[in-house]
Design a protein around this motif. Sequence first.
Motif, PDB file in Angstrom:
ATOM      1  N   HIS A 340       0.834  -1.060  -0.067  1.00  0.00           N
ATOM      2  CA  HIS A 340       0.199  -0.124  -0.035  1.00  0.00           C
ATOM      3  C   HIS A 340       0.896   1.356   0.030  1.00  0.00           C
ATOM      4  N   GLY A 341       0.889   1.931  -1.072  1.00  0.00           N
ATOM      5  CA  GLY A 341       1.703   3.049  -1.113  1.00  0.00           C
ATOM      6  C   GLY A 341       3.148   2.566  -1.369  1.00  0.00           C
ATOM      7  N   GLN A 342       3.985   3.352  -0.330  1.00  0.00           N
ATOM      8  CA  GLN A 342       5.143   2.857  -0.341  1.00  0.00           C
ATOM      9  C   GLN A 342       5.357   1.536   0.951  1.00  0.00           C
ATOM     10  N   TYR A 343       4.610   1.261   1.378  1.00  0.00           N
ATOM     11  CA  TYR A 343       4.390   0.051   2.534  1.00  0.00           C
ATOM     12  C   TYR A 343       4.394  -1.414   2.053  1.00  0.00           C
ATOM     13  N   TYR A 344       5.519  -1.992   2.057  1.00  0.00           N
ATOM     14  CA  TYR A 344       5.215  -3.537   1.764  1.00  0.00           C
ATOM     15  C   TYR A 344       4.552  -4.193   3.308  1.00  0.00           C
ATOM     16  N   SER A 345       4.197  -5.421   2.647  1.00  0.00           N
ATOM     17  CA  SER A 345       3.655  -6.577   3.847  1.00  0.00           C
ATOM     18  C   SER A 345       4.801  -7.010   4.313  1.00  0.00           C
ATOM     19  N   TYR A 346       5.039  -7.735   5.213  1.00  0.00           N
ATOM     20  CA  TYR A 346       6.111  -8.634   5.544  1.00  0.00           C
ATOM     21  C   TYR A 346       5.952 -10.107   6.091  1.00  0.00           C
ATOM     22  N   ALA A 347       6.732 -10.907   6.012  1.00  0.00           N
ATOM     23  CA  ALA A 347       6.711 -12.367   6.709  1.00  0.00           C
ATOM     24  C   ALA A 347       7.922 -12.058   7.673  1.00  0.00           C
ATOM     25  N   VAL A 348       7.750 -12.608   9.006  1.00  0.00           N
ATOM     26  CA  VAL A 348       8.820 -12.243   9.714  1.00  0.00           C
ATOM     27  C   VAL A 348       8.993 -13.381  10.635  1.00  0.00           C
ATOM     28  N   ALA A 349      10.315 -13.831  10.692  1.00  0.00           N
ATOM     29  CA  ALA A 349      10.680 -15.100  11.560  1.00  0.00           C
ATOM     30  C   ALA A 349      11.509 -14.915  12.476  1.00  0.00           C
ATOM     31  N   PHE A 350      10.878 -15.284  13.706  1.00  0.00           N
ATOM     32  CA  PHE A 350      11.886 -15.163  14.868  1.00  0.00           C
ATOM     33  C   PHE A 350      12.367 -16.561  15.199  1.00  0.00           C
ATOM     34  N   VAL A 351      13.739 -16.804  15.130  1.00  0.00           N
ATOM     35  CA  VAL A 351      14.549 -18.229  15.342  1.00  0.00           C
ATOM     36  C   VAL A 351      15.354 -18.248  16.659  1.00  0.00           C
ATOM     37  N   ASN A 352      15.091 -19.188  17.140  1.00  0.00           N
ATOM     38  CA  ASN A 352      16.225 -19.002  18.513  1.00  0.00           C
ATOM     39  C   ASN A 352      17.043 -20.483  18.169  1.00  0.00           C
ATOM     40  N   ARG A 353      18.524 -19.739  18.327  1.00  0.00           N
ATOM     41  CA  ARG A 353      19.428 -20.726  17.903  1.00  0.00           C
ATOM     42  C   ARG A 353      20.016 -21.347  19.410  1.00  0.00           C
ATOM     43  N   ARG A 354      19.659 -20.676  20.472  1.00  0.00           N
ATOM     44  CA  ARG A 354      20.053 -21.272  21.678  1.00  0.00           C
ATOM     45  C   ARG A 354      19.669 -22.496  22.132  1.00  0.00           C
ATOM     46  N   THR A 355      20.535 -23.113  23.015  1.00  0.00           N
ATOM     47  CA  THR A 355      20.398 -24.202  23.437  1.00  0.00           C
ATOM     48  C   THR A 355      19.934 -24.512  25.050  1.00  0.00           C
ATOM     49  N   ASP A 356      19.756 -23.284  25.572  1.00  0.00           N
ATOM     50  CA  ASP A 356      19.146 -23.459  26.932  1.00  0.00           C
ATOM     51  C   ASP A 356      17.898 -23.885  26.681  1.00  0.00           C
ATOM     52  N   GLY A 357      17.385 -24.743  27.781  1.00  0.00           N
ATOM     53  CA  GLY A 357      16.271 -25.600  27.207  1.00  0.00           C
ATOM     54  C   GLY A 357      14.896 -25.147  27.839  1.00  0.00           C
ATOM     55  N   THR A 358      14.688 -23.558  27.568  1.00  0.00           N
ATOM     56  CA  THR A 358      13.668 -22.727  27.883  1.00  0.00           C
ATOM     57  C   THR A 358      13.158 -21.963  26.629  1.00  0.00           C
ATOM     58  N   PRO A 359      11.952 -21.799  26.380  1.00  0.00           N
ATOM     59  CA  PRO A 359      11.780 -20.664  25.549  1.00  0.00           C
ATOM     60  C   PRO A 359      12.343 -19.293  25.686  1.00  0.00           C
ATOM     61  N   SER A 360      12.611 -18.505  24.790  1.00  0.00           N
ATOM     62  CA  SER A 360      13.389 -17.378  24.975  1.00  0.00           C
ATOM     63  C   SER A 360      12.216 -16.203  24.341  1.00  0.00           C
ATOM     64  N   ASP A 361      12.112 -15.375  25.160  1.00  0.00           N
ATOM     65  CA  ASP A 361      11.180 -13.889  24.722  1.00  0.00           C
ATOM     66  C   ASP A 361      11.853 -13.138  23.919  1.00  0.00           C
ATOM     67  N   VAL A 362      11.272 -12.915  22.995  1.00  0.00           N
ATOM     68  CA  VAL A 362      11.750 -11.652  21.889  1.00  0.00           C
ATOM     69  C   VAL A 362      10.468 -10.685  21.757  1.00  0.00           C
ATOM     70  N   ALA A 363      10.840  -9.268  22.323  1.00  0.00           N
ATOM     71  CA  ALA A 363      10.015  -8.168  22.403  1.00  0.00           C
ATOM     72  C   ALA A 363      10.549  -7.125  21.325  1.00  0.00           C
ATOM     73  N   VAL A 364       9.781  -6.686  20.556  1.00  0.00           N
ATOM     74  CA  VAL A 364      10.151  -5.707  19.323  1.00  0.00           C
ATOM     75  C   VAL A 364       8.856  -4.906  18.930  1.00  0.00           C
ATOM     76  N   THR A 365       9.083  -3.785  18.546  1.00  0.00           N
ATOM     77  CA  THR A 365       7.880  -3.051  18.071  1.00  0.00           C
ATOM     78  C   THR A 365       7.866  -3.485  16.566  1.00  0.00           C
ATOM     79  N   LEU A 366       7.021  -3.242  15.903  1.00  0.00           N
ATOM     80  CA  LEU A 366       6.712  -3.320  14.459  1.00  0.00           C
ATOM     81  C   LEU A 366       7.756  -2.204  13.873  1.00  0.00           C
ATOM     82  N   ARG A 367       7.848  -1.092  14.611  1.00  0.00           N
ATOM     83  CA  ARG A 367       8.697   0.057  13.845  1.00  0.00           C
ATOM     84  C   ARG A 367      10.130  -0.652  13.703  1.00  0.00           C
ATOM     85  N   GLU A 368      10.662  -1.260  14.937  1.00  0.00           N
ATOM     86  CA  GLU A 368      11.902  -1.499  15.001  1.00  0.00           C
ATOM     87  C   GLU A 368      12.096  -2.777  13.858  1.00  0.00           C
ATOM     88  N   LEU A 369      11.020  -3.500  13.495  1.00  0.00           N
ATOM     89  CA  LEU A 369      11.329  -4.442  12.541  1.00  0.00           C
ATOM     90  C   LEU A 369      11.202  -3.808  11.033  1.00  0.00           C
TER      91      LEU A 369
END
Length: 440
Positions: A340-369
């Motif tokens: 729309h106008g100059q704005y694309y849509s996006y697919a965004v994948a968050f990947v956890n490459r860590r091996t500590d055995g608990t899920p990791s939280d990632v918090a980010v604003t859409l603007r930061e993406l």
Amino acid sequence: MASWKLCAWTVIVIVCVLGKISGLDNGLALTPPMGWLAWERFRCNTDCKNDPDNCISDRLFRTMTDILVNEGYAAAGYEYINVDDCWPERERDARGKLVPDRERFPYGMKSLADYVHSKGLKFGIYEDYGNFTCAGYPGVVGHLAGDAATFESWGVDYVKLDGCYALPADMDHGYPEFGRQLNLTGRQMVYSCSWPVYQIYAGMQPNFSSIIEHCNLWRNFDDIQDSWASVESIIDYYGNHQDVIVPNAGPGHWNDPDMLIIGNFGLSYEQSKTQFAIWAILAAPLLMSVDLRTIRPEYKAILQNRKIIEVDQDPLGIQGRRIYKHRGIEIWSRPVIPIHGQYYSYAVAFVNRRTDGTPSDVAVTLRELGLNNPAGYRVEDLYEDVDYGVLSPQTKIKVKVNPSGVVILRADAQPAFAYNAIPTRTPYTLNDVFRLTKKK
Ligand code: GLA
């Protein structure tokens, strides 16, 4: 045809008419090819006497054809049934023609291709530019025109041309020449090249503008193996070399990070989801190499995830990039329709490459993406099937990513008039997988 497919094809047509698509001008692979390819799972098993169910044979390919059609894969978009190495006799015939192994392919390749076509699918074959294929069967050198004609006569729709037993320096003319011979047959065949990977191994700088012009897809890196380490090495290669790799992808010409190994022995469920999500971000060909007779339902569901397939098959054909990498957390993002106008849509994948055995939280604003559309984005989780409604760029999203796992979202840009539609509901009472907090 599903409505998203109809939509996607409409956009492809518009893109083709309005924009100049540079690349192999055979009109094929306007989105990354999808199908089934024997190599990673079935290798060069030629022992039909002791292992008749798993050897490289007419029967194996007919069986996979049936399953593709009967078990929903074809409906999800998988189209090609591709033979890899080890299909021919060790020697050409007296006239120099390639001959399929007489015991393992007793009806010949035309019969097999006809069967695949009769089910509405397309048929692919493997050869090698050098003197021999990687497994030691006859290569095409010295027989370019004859072999192209043979493939045409069999009804081949897709040719993977490997590069073992060839000089990498010869490939700059050899690959285009075989492509020319394929085109001269008058039959449209997708052309998959291994040209850059062999040149990179030889320390050469591949001529990507020529590769784009002559091939529909090409390999850049190592063969995939049945392990998470192998998948990780490919993800890293594509991330670390993205400035060179990404610009080469587009409708008709794709980077090929190699087959999907989902449903085999080496990947966990989380890792399988990660491979599929990242391959979609990479605009990769989706070539499953798995035993479809025995695949478990949860892996089948990954391979048939329509929303992620839609990302992979996005008609803009823009390959995504790794936009963040820190302490084992990666964010990958790919521009998709709608725009729309100059704005694309996006697919965004968050990947956890860590091996500590608990899920990791990632918090980010859409603007930061990089998602700045003032009218906001409709955001949904493509594995969890959760729709989060329309979010503004300043909304902070918080995802929980399992070890070696992924969360993949789609953020569809909204038209300007939808600005007032951004919900102001608070609090966001969403599930554990994904919680949203509105920035104050
Ligand atoms: C090479 C290719 C593989 C496969 C084998 C077959 O290693 O990269 O994808 O085709 O050859 O021998």
